[in-house]
Design a protein around this motif. Sequence first.
Motif, PDB file in Angstrom:
ATOM      1  N   ASP A  45       0.811  -1.223   0.000  1.00 14.27           N
ATOM      2  CA  ASP A  45       0.000   0.000   0.000  1.00 14.27           C
ATOM      3  C   ASP A  45       0.843   1.272   0.000  1.00 14.27           C
ATOM      4  OD1 ASP A  45      -2.390  -1.456   0.082  1.00 14.27           O
ATOM      5  OD2 ASP A  45      -2.243  -1.654   2.263  1.00 14.27           O
ATOM      6  N   TYR A  46       2.152   1.134  -0.144  1.00 13.61           N
ATOM      7  CA  TYR A  46       3.031   2.308  -0.139  1.00 13.61           C
ATOM      8  C   TYR A  46       2.504   3.376  -1.093  1.00 13.61           C
ATOM      9  CZ  TYR A  46       7.069   5.261  -0.934  1.00 13.61           C
ATOM     10  OH  TYR A  46       7.885   6.346  -1.057  1.00 13.61           O
ATOM     11  N   PRO A  47       2.502   4.654  -0.700  1.00 12.68           N
ATOM     12  CA  PRO A  47       3.071   5.225   0.534  1.00 12.68           C
ATOM     13  C   PRO A  47       2.118   5.275   1.726  1.00 12.68           C
ATOM     14  CG  PRO A  47       2.385   6.988  -0.889  1.00 12.68           C
ATOM     15  CD  PRO A  47       2.067   5.709  -1.631  1.00 12.68           C
ATOM     16  N   ALA A  48       0.972   4.643   1.624  1.00 15.15           N
ATOM     17  CA  ALA A  48       0.007   4.670   2.730  1.00 15.15           C
ATOM     18  C   ALA A  48       0.260   3.509   3.688  1.00 15.15           C
ATOM     19  CB  ALA A  48      -1.410   4.597   2.193  1.00 15.15           C
ATOM     20  N   ILE A  49      -0.188   3.677   4.936  1.00 12.49           N
ATOM     21  CA  ILE A  49      -0.199   2.590   5.922  1.00 12.49           C
ATOM     22  C   ILE A  49      -1.624   2.490   6.425  1.00 12.49           C
ATOM     23  CG2 ILE A  49       0.657   1.775   8.144  1.00 12.49           C
ATOM     24  CD1 ILE A  49       3.209   3.328   7.680  1.00 12.49           C
ATOM     25  N   LYS A  50      -2.333   1.443   6.000  1.00 13.36           N
ATOM     26  CA  LYS A  50      -3.757   1.333   6.312  1.00 13.36           C
ATOM     27  C   LYS A  50      -4.005   1.070   7.793  1.00 13.36           C
ATOM     28  CE  LYS A  50      -5.388  -0.065   1.742  1.00 13.36           C
ATOM     29  NZ  LYS A  50      -6.105  -1.092   0.941  1.00 13.36           N
TER      30      LYS A  50
END
Length: 274
Positions: A45-50
């Motif tokens: 999911d980079y650059p997010a961190i779910k």
Amino acid sequence: MKKIPLAVLLPLLILNCTHKKENTQQAKKENPNLKMSIPLEYLADYPAIKDSSKFITNLRQAFDLHIHKSPLQQESEKITTFRKVKINGSDQDYYFIEYDWKTGPTAGYPWKNQILLTSDGKLVKTLFAQRYEFIKIFPKQNPFLLATLVTGHGNGGHEIYKITADSLVNIYDGNVKTYDTNEDSKVYEPHELQLKIKDYNNDGFNDIAFTGKLVLIQRRTPDGFWYDNIIIDGRQIKYSINNPYKKIPVEYIFLYDQKTERFKAKGNYREKYK
């Protein structure tokens, strides 16, 4: 069966032994950290961190991170950096993660880890830096990773990293303290000496220096005894951060050695106070 002449057989035997030796040496050079990895689902999911909680838990388990556990730590912990980077010595992309749990015993300071992973999630190195920075020393090359390492008592220095054979390697031969907030007899101003990049020896390659002021908050007698107060003309003078005895400009220069590809001290830099 046709016999093979000894003159032909001998070079083949030597070549085979040479290949085995090279393979053995190469295996010894492999980074053992690359056997440790984080499931790719946490990087997908980079650059997010779910789910930061699951991300942190997995990170700690995958790379055996030892931290100070407390309710305050659990409330404060977070991922402060999650980015892709390039580092000098390689054109590959790496994941760079900083995990900060904010609190802990003095011996465990700075209570954070910086973790460098390959693009497929394998561990390259874990750092314990108070501060990091990606610095461009050579204009046409990828940046180096600068790490500021500090103890809980406020003493510290720097390391400068590049990639070498799948490993993160420190190429700075630092032999002097470059960070000081420990109010014993002296501190630095600023507390972390400033990094300066310049070609000091005019060889076409940039060198580095750490510059600032050494702030003496005590004086020293000729036989080496430190003291922080003195009576002059019947008046007591007490030295402190706000009333230092003396400020001395410092510049610690480290020249780039083209052969070893390391930054080496220009001088001995033994601290002398008068």
